[in-house]
Scaffold this motif. Structure first.
Motif, PDB file in Angstrom:
ATOM      1  N   ALA B  61       0.876  -1.170   0.000  1.00 12.91           N
ATOM      2  CA  ALA B  61       0.000   0.000   0.000  1.00 12.91           C
ATOM      3  C   ALA B  61       0.912   1.218   0.000  1.00 12.91           C
ATOM      4  O   ALA B  61       2.038   1.146   0.526  1.00 12.91           O
ATOM      5  CB  ALA B  61      -0.891   0.005   1.257  1.00 12.91           C
ATOM      6  N   PRO B  62       0.463   2.326  -0.573  1.00 13.77           N
ATOM      7  CA  PRO B  62       1.309   3.529  -0.586  1.00 13.77           C
ATOM      8  C   PRO B  62       1.695   3.995   0.813  1.00 13.77           C
ATOM      9  O   PRO B  62       2.775   4.555   1.013  1.00 13.77           O
ATOM     10  CB  PRO B  62       0.444   4.580  -1.288  1.00 13.77           C
ATOM     11  CG  PRO B  62      -0.845   3.940  -1.653  1.00 13.77           C
ATOM     12  CD  PRO B  62      -0.807   2.504  -1.283  1.00 13.77           C
ATOM     13  N   GLU B  63       0.834   3.709   1.782  1.00  9.46           N
ATOM     14  CA  GLU B  63       1.110   4.151   3.160  1.00  9.46           C
ATOM     15  C   GLU B  63       2.480   3.667   3.666  1.00  9.46           C
ATOM     16  O   GLU B  63       3.130   4.359   4.430  1.00  9.46           O
ATOM     17  CB  GLU B  63       0.022   3.631   4.126  1.00  9.46           C
ATOM     18  CG  GLU B  63      -1.252   4.446   4.145  1.00  9.46           C
ATOM     19  CD  GLU B  63      -2.203   4.074   2.998  1.00  9.46           C
ATOM     20  OE1 GLU B  63      -1.821   3.265   2.118  1.00  9.46           O
ATOM     21  OE2 GLU B  63      -3.327   4.610   2.981  1.00  9.46           O
ATOM     22  N   PHE B  64       2.893   2.464   3.235  1.00  9.92           N
ATOM     23  CA  PHE B  64       4.142   1.912   3.765  1.00  9.92           C
ATOM     24  C   PHE B  64       5.344   2.799   3.451  1.00  9.92           C
ATOM     25  O   PHE B  64       6.300   2.853   4.213  1.00  9.92           O
ATOM     26  CB  PHE B  64       4.393   0.493   3.234  1.00  9.92           C
ATOM     27  CG  PHE B  64       3.389  -0.500   3.741  1.00  9.92           C
ATOM     28  CD1 PHE B  64       3.093  -0.591   5.094  1.00  9.92           C
ATOM     29  CD2 PHE B  64       2.733  -1.354   2.852  1.00  9.92           C
ATOM     30  CE1 PHE B  64       2.168  -1.510   5.560  1.00  9.92           C
ATOM     31  CE2 PHE B  64       1.810  -2.274   3.318  1.00  9.92           C
ATOM     32  CZ  PHE B  64       1.514  -2.356   4.663  1.00  9.92           C
ATOM     33  N   SER B  65       5.309   3.462   2.287  1.00 10.69           N
ATOM     34  CA  SER B  65       6.461   4.309   1.980  1.00 10.69           C
ATOM     35  C   SER B  65       6.192   5.790   2.234  1.00 10.69           C
ATOM     36  O   SER B  65       7.116   6.571   2.388  1.00 10.69           O
ATOM     37  CB  SER B  65       6.915   4.087   0.537  1.00 10.69           C
ATOM     38  OG  SER B  65       5.825   4.306  -0.335  1.00 10.69           O
ATOM     39  N   ASP B  66       4.924   6.168   2.288  1.00 16.39           N
ATOM     40  CA  ASP B  66       4.620   7.604   2.423  1.00 16.39           C
ATOM     41  C   ASP B  66       4.580   8.089   3.862  1.00 16.39           C
ATOM     42  O   ASP B  66       4.610   9.296   4.111  1.00 16.39           O
ATOM     43  CB  ASP B  66       3.262   7.922   1.773  1.00 16.39           C
ATOM     44  CG  ASP B  66       3.298   7.718   0.258  1.00 16.39           C
ATOM     45  OD1 ASP B  66       4.412   7.483  -0.262  1.00 16.39           O
ATOM     46  OD2 ASP B  66       2.235   7.793  -0.388  1.00 16.39           O
ATOM     47  N   TYR B  67       4.488   7.166   4.803  1.00 13.27           N
ATOM     48  CA  TYR B  67       4.404   7.555   6.215  1.00 13.27           C
ATOM     49  C   TYR B  67       5.379   6.728   7.038  1.00 13.27           C
ATOM     50  O   TYR B  67       5.675   5.580   6.706  1.00 13.27           O
ATOM     51  CB  TYR B  67       2.971   7.377   6.740  1.00 13.27           C
ATOM     52  CG  TYR B  67       2.002   8.269   5.996  1.00 13.27           C
ATOM     53  CD1 TYR B  67       1.825   9.599   6.373  1.00 13.27           C
ATOM     54  CD2 TYR B  67       1.320   7.787   4.890  1.00 13.27           C
ATOM     55  CE1 TYR B  67       0.975  10.420   5.662  1.00 13.27           C
ATOM     56  CE2 TYR B  67       0.465   8.604   4.168  1.00 13.27           C
ATOM     57  CZ  TYR B  67       0.290   9.930   4.565  1.00 13.27           C
ATOM     58  OH  TYR B  67      -0.531  10.749   3.855  1.00 13.27           O
ATOM     59  N   LEU B  68       5.843   7.306   8.142  1.00 11.96           N
ATOM     60  CA  LEU B  68       6.867   6.666   8.956  1.00 11.96           C
ATOM     61  C   LEU B  68       6.308   5.568   9.870  1.00 11.96           C
ATOM     62  O   LEU B  68       5.328   5.793  10.594  1.00 11.96           O
ATOM     63  CB  LEU B  68       7.556   7.737   9.815  1.00 11.96           C
ATOM     64  CG  LEU B  68       8.857   7.308  10.497  1.00 11.96           C
ATOM     65  CD1 LEU B  68       9.971   7.182   9.475  1.00 11.96           C
ATOM     66  CD2 LEU B  68       9.259   8.303  11.584  1.00 11.96           C
ATOM     67  N   VAL B  69       6.933   4.416   9.839  1.00 12.08           N
ATOM     68  CA  VAL B  69       6.813   3.324  10.821  1.00 12.08           C
ATOM     69  C   VAL B  69       5.394   2.790  11.114  1.00 12.08           C
ATOM     70  O   VAL B  69       5.164   1.596  11.014  1.00 12.08           O
ATOM     71  CB  VAL B  69       7.501   3.704  12.170  1.00 12.08           C
ATOM     72  CG1 VAL B  69       7.274   2.664  13.258  1.00 12.08           C
ATOM     73  CG2 VAL B  69       8.995   3.885  11.952  1.00 12.08           C
ATOM     74  N   VAL B  70       4.453   3.677  11.476  1.00 10.47           N
ATOM     75  CA  VAL B  70       3.170   3.202  12.013  1.00 10.47           C
ATOM     76  C   VAL B  70       2.374   2.298  11.038  1.00 10.47           C
ATOM     77  O   VAL B  70       1.805   1.293  11.475  1.00 10.47           O
ATOM     78  CB  VAL B  70       2.303   4.378  12.521  1.00 10.47           C
ATOM     79  CG1 VAL B  70       1.063   3.863  13.246  1.00 10.47           C
ATOM     80  CG2 VAL B  70       3.125   5.256  13.453  1.00 10.47           C
ATOM     81  N   PRO B  71       2.309   2.606   9.720  1.00 10.94           N
ATOM     82  CA  PRO B  71       1.581   1.690   8.833  1.00 10.94           C
ATOM     83  C   PRO B  71       2.130   0.256   8.909  1.00 10.94           C
ATOM     84  O   PRO B  71       1.371  -0.714   8.853  1.00 10.94           O
ATOM     85  CB  PRO B  71       1.796   2.291   7.438  1.00 10.94           C
ATOM     86  CG  PRO B  71       2.036   3.751   7.694  1.00 10.94           C
ATOM     87  CD  PRO B  71       2.791   3.813   8.990  1.00 10.94           C
ATOM     88  N   LYS B  72       3.448   0.149   9.061  1.00 10.24           N
ATOM     89  CA  LYS B  72       4.051  -1.184   9.147  1.00 10.24           C
ATOM     90  C   LYS B  72       3.663  -1.867  10.456  1.00 10.24           C
ATOM     91  O   LYS B  72       3.522  -3.087  10.510  1.00 10.24           O
ATOM     92  CB  LYS B  72       5.568  -1.083   9.001  1.00 10.24           C
ATOM     93  CG  LYS B  72       5.965  -0.647   7.589  1.00 10.24           C
ATOM     94  CD  LYS B  72       7.441  -0.370   7.459  1.00 10.24           C
ATOM     95  CE  LYS B  72       7.768   0.038   6.028  1.00 10.24           C
ATOM     96  NZ  LYS B  72       9.008   0.811   5.936  1.00 10.24           N
ATOM     97  N   VAL B  73       3.496  -1.065  11.500  1.00  9.77           N
ATOM     98  CA  VAL B  73       3.053  -1.634  12.787  1.00  9.77           C
ATOM     99  C   VAL B  73       1.624  -2.162  12.631  1.00  9.77           C
ATOM    100  O   VAL B  73       1.302  -3.257  13.099  1.00  9.77           O
ATOM    101  CB  VAL B  73       3.108  -0.579  13.916  1.00  9.77           C
ATOM    102  CG1 VAL B  73       2.700  -1.197  15.244  1.00  9.77           C
ATOM    103  CG2 VAL B  73       4.490   0.045  14.013  1.00  9.77           C
ATOM    104  N   ASP B  74       0.787  -1.380  11.956  1.00  9.17           N
ATOM    105  CA  ASP B  74      -0.599  -1.825  11.725  1.00  9.17           C
ATOM    106  C   ASP B  74      -0.611  -3.162  10.987  1.00  9.17           C
ATOM    107  O   ASP B  74      -1.389  -4.060  11.314  1.00  9.17           O
ATOM    108  CB  ASP B  74      -1.363  -0.779  10.894  1.00  9.17           C
ATOM    109  CG  ASP B  74      -1.665   0.492  11.692  1.00  9.17           C
ATOM    110  OD1 ASP B  74      -1.445   0.485  12.918  1.00  9.17           O
ATOM    111  OD2 ASP B  74      -2.108   1.482  11.082  1.00  9.17           O
ATOM    112  N   ALA B  75       0.269  -3.302   9.998  1.00 11.31           N
ATOM    113  CA  ALA B  75       0.307  -4.532   9.207  1.00 11.31           C
ATOM    114  C   ALA B  75       0.829  -5.710  10.032  1.00 11.31           C
ATOM    115  O   ALA B  75       0.283  -6.812   9.980  1.00 11.31           O
ATOM    116  CB  ALA B  75       1.184  -4.329   7.967  1.00 11.31           C
ATOM    117  N   LEU B  76       1.884  -5.449  10.793  1.00 14.15           N
ATOM    118  CA  LEU B  76       2.441  -6.534  11.606  1.00 14.15           C
ATOM    119  C   LEU B  76       1.416  -6.974  12.646  1.00 14.15           C
ATOM    120  O   LEU B  76       1.290  -8.162  12.953  1.00 14.15           O
ATOM    121  CB  LEU B  76       3.742  -6.074  12.274  1.00 14.15           C
ATOM    122  CG  LEU B  76       4.562  -7.152  12.991  1.00 14.15           C
ATOM    123  CD1 LEU B  76       4.923  -8.304  12.068  1.00 14.15           C
ATOM    124  CD2 LEU B  76       5.839  -6.559  13.596  1.00 14.15           C
TER     125      LEU B  76
END
Ligand SMILES: Cc1cc2nc3c(=O)[nH]c(=O)nc-3n(C[C@H](O)[C@H](O)[C@H](O)COP(=O)(O)OP(=O)(O)OC[C@H]3O[C@@H](n4cnc5c(N)ncnc54)[C@H](O)[C@@H]3O)c2cc1C
Ligand SMILES: Nc1ncnc2c1ncn2[C@@H]1O[C@H](COP(=O)(O)O)[C@@H](O)[C@H]1O
Lengths: 261, 320
Positions: B61-76
């Motif tokens: 998703a674009p969020e993974f590169s456009d925003y810092l850290v938190v989108p990846k936390v949501d995914a994990l």
């Protein structure tokens, strides 16, 4: 409106001292002199610079730690911070990062803030995760590991030099920032600053004031357990040669013998 | 058998070595389920399967590169909810540690960072860590919740262990905080063609003794003769002689190579913190009293401007 900055600073054993663990496997804070973590001086420095640029700002330095941790607060006050909060409670002994971050988050909320600034890591625990955890607990943007930071019109911007790229970041206040040791040398307290610090207010809060139960913190309330700590055996003395013109060749021979060549 | 979540560090589908090491460790505890996010996530599956991943959960998703850290936390966290693993392992990069830490708060678990080894234990995985500039070695456990553990590079061998590696799409809903910190621009680090500092088998570092950016080619030539990465002390970095991304030590990278060669570095505690666990340590310093000599397997007391070029020439000659 005034910009309220809270800077989290930690009182740590001097890294150049002979640091040890105590019997309960917590950091021995008695036998090595303590000081304000050098990495948190960078946080205080950036707070002072941000406050200078703002129309009106107030810097509160906050520490969670034993009685002596007041020294760290004094140092930060003498650098130019306005006031200090010391969270101190016997039940805090042995708190891990989850417990410490809980206490810091409650204290920051009680103090009131627009911007929280921390160092990149503590020089004793060196986990470097507390800033991210605090942002999660406070529910504000994390703008971490900055080598450059600026606050303007309620927006914080900064540069984060990551492993594979250098990123420019932006977030609205309230926010949490952590700064690296690349952010600019910290100032030395002036004589005037040291004298002024003596008159600045230092509040002491305990767990009760923060509505935290004693079993949420300390060794009991920590979510990790250290089972053992062993001093690494000193490295066995190696071969040391003086270069008499053949030093490079001798070293090559050693590397070949060790199969690196 | 219990499943273990492994967070995948990759660049456009190319899996970085520390993730493969994590798979080795994960297999000691249970069945590895990998989580790969962002562009190229699906392309990671083949390599992950080869090294033991039974499943590869992917999301982009674009969020993974456009925003810092938190989108990846949501995914994990979504992966955690889907799998209910026995442990979550994440590579100890700056970003990896932040992702792991936030996940740990959310799921009510303790976190251990910078493990250098991991074994199964009666009360959950036992992690080995280095403390106080690596003068101590500790063993610890997570005592509440699902252990979240970040592991340093070079902590385990990469082992082939073919498994299914079935790719499954991971459904992720981003929370309100995901878009809190915007990445407004990104400048990728230029590749030097040399190995990654933290992953390299050999690291050759220069310090204040190198005495100028214009002299660092001496260090680079030695590194290239050995196929090594180049490191620098903070003194050399602060002087502007070498980039900060190459700094070794407490506030730089922590390395644990087979061989570490320090030239013109005194061996201050903060430098040691980042290299003390290297297997073999070699130093060249003109001061016989320099503390770095306390660590070495082999030391040469001498002028690096004479010793290092001679060493480089000799290595080249021996390699033929
Ligand atoms: C909070 C904090 C964090 C820090 N983090 C780090 C970190 O991450 N990494 C780090 O490295 N440091 C770090 N430091 C700094 C550390 O304390 C030292 O200042 C630094 O490591 C010194 O670098 P150096 O060894 O290159 O320089 P010096 O200590 O000045 O040593 C230079 C050495 O070169 C030798 N030399 C000079 N000329 C020659 C020659 N021609 N041939 C051979 N030898 C020669 C000298 O004998 C001397 O031993 C940190 C400090 C603090 C307070
Ligand atoms: N006990 C504490 N009191 C106040 N601030 C702290 C404390 N522990 C850590 N911090 C802050 O959190 C940062 C990172 O700490 P750590 O995650 O422990 O490496 C430090 O640089 C401090 O700013």
């Amino acid at each position: 409106m005034s910009l309220r900055i809270v800077v989290c600073v930690k009182y740590v054993p001097d890294a150049t001292g002979d640091r040890q663990f105590t019997e309960d496997l917590t950091v021995n804070r008695d036998d090595v002199d303590g000081l304000l973590s050098e990495l948190d001086e960078y946080a205080v420095e950036q707070a002072l610079q941000i406050a200078d640029e703002a129309d009106d700002a107030e810097i509160t330095v906050l520490t969670v730690g034993p009685e002596d941790a007041k020294d760290a607060l004094r140092k930060a006050l003498s650098m130019g911070a306005d006031k200090a909060i010391h969270v101190e409670d016997d039940d805090l002994h042995g708190s891990d990062v989850m417990a410490t971050s809980l206490v810091l988050a409650k204290a920051i909320e009680k103090a009131g803030y627009d911007l929280v600034i921390t160092g990149m890591a503590s020089t004793d625990g060196t986990m470097g995760v507390l800033p991210a955890i605090l942002a999660e607990r406070l529910g504000v943007p994390q703008v971490t590991l900055l080598s450059e930071v600026k606050v303007e019109d309620g927006v914080v911007t900064g540069r984060r030099d990551g492993d594979s790229a250098s990123e420019q970041l932006e977030a609205s206040l309230p926010a949490l920032v952590s700064v690296t040791d690349q952010s600019g040398e910290a100032r030395y307290p002036s004589f005037k600053g040291i004298m002024a610090a003596k008159k600045k207010p230092v509040e002491s809060w305990d767990l009760e004031e923060l509505d935290i139960e004693s079993d949420e913190v300390g060794l009991e309330g920590s979510w990790t357990a250290v089972d053992s700590a062993t001093q690494r055996p000193a490295r066995t003395a190696g071969t040391i040669v003086k270069d008499e013109g053949e030093g490079g060749k001798q070293l090559a021979a050693f590397l070949a013998e060790q199969k690196f060549i | 058998m219990a499943e273990v979540l492994v967070y995948v560090d990759h660049v456009d589908g190319a899996v970085r070595k520390p993730t493969l090491e994590l798979l080795t460790l994960a297999r000691r505890i249970g069945e590895p389920v990998a989580v790969a996010l962002g562009a190229g996530a699906e392309a990671t599956a083949a390599v992950l399967a080869e090294h033991g991943a039974v499943k590869v959960l992917t999301a982009d998703a674009p969020e993974f590169s456009d925003y810092l850290v938190v989108p990846k936390v949501d995914a994990l966290q979504a992966a955690y909810d889907a799998v209910s693993p026995a442990a979550v392992l994440v590579p100890s990069s700056a970003e990896g540690k932040e992702i792991a830490a936030r996940l740990a708060v959310r799921i009510g678990s303790g976190i251990i960072t910078d493990a250098t080894d991991l074994e199964a234990g009666d009360e959950g995985p036992v992690a080995t860590q280095a403390a106080f500039a690596a003068s101590f070695s500790t063993k610890s456990r997570v005592s509440k919740g699902t252990p979240v553990i970040t592991v340093k590079p070079n902590s385990a061998p990469v082992e082939a262990a073919p498994a299914a590696g079935t790719v499954e799409a991971l459904a992720v809903t981003f929370g309100a905080l995901a878009t809190g910190t915007k990445v407004t621009s990104r400048t990728p680090r230029e590749s030097t063609g040399r190995p990654e500092l933290t992953e390299a088998a050999i690291v050759v570092s220069g310090g204040r003794g190198v005495n100028g950016a214009e002299n660092f080619h001496i260090i680079e030539a030695l590194a290239d003769s050995l196929g090594a990465a180049v490191g620098a002390s903070r003194a050399a970095v602060d002087a502007g002689w070498y980039p900060h991304s190459n700094q070794v030590g407490q506030t730089g990278k922590s390395v644990s190579p087979q061989l570490y060669i320090a030239s013109g570095i005194s061996g201050a505690i903060q430098h040691r913190a980042g290299m003390q666990t290297s297997k073999t340590i070699v130093a060249i310093n003109k001061d016989a009293e320099a503390p770095i000599f306390d660590l070495v397997d082999y030391g040469v007391v001498g002028d690096l401007f004479a010793v290092v070029p001679q060493l480089t020439d000799e290595i080249k000659a021996r390699k033929g």
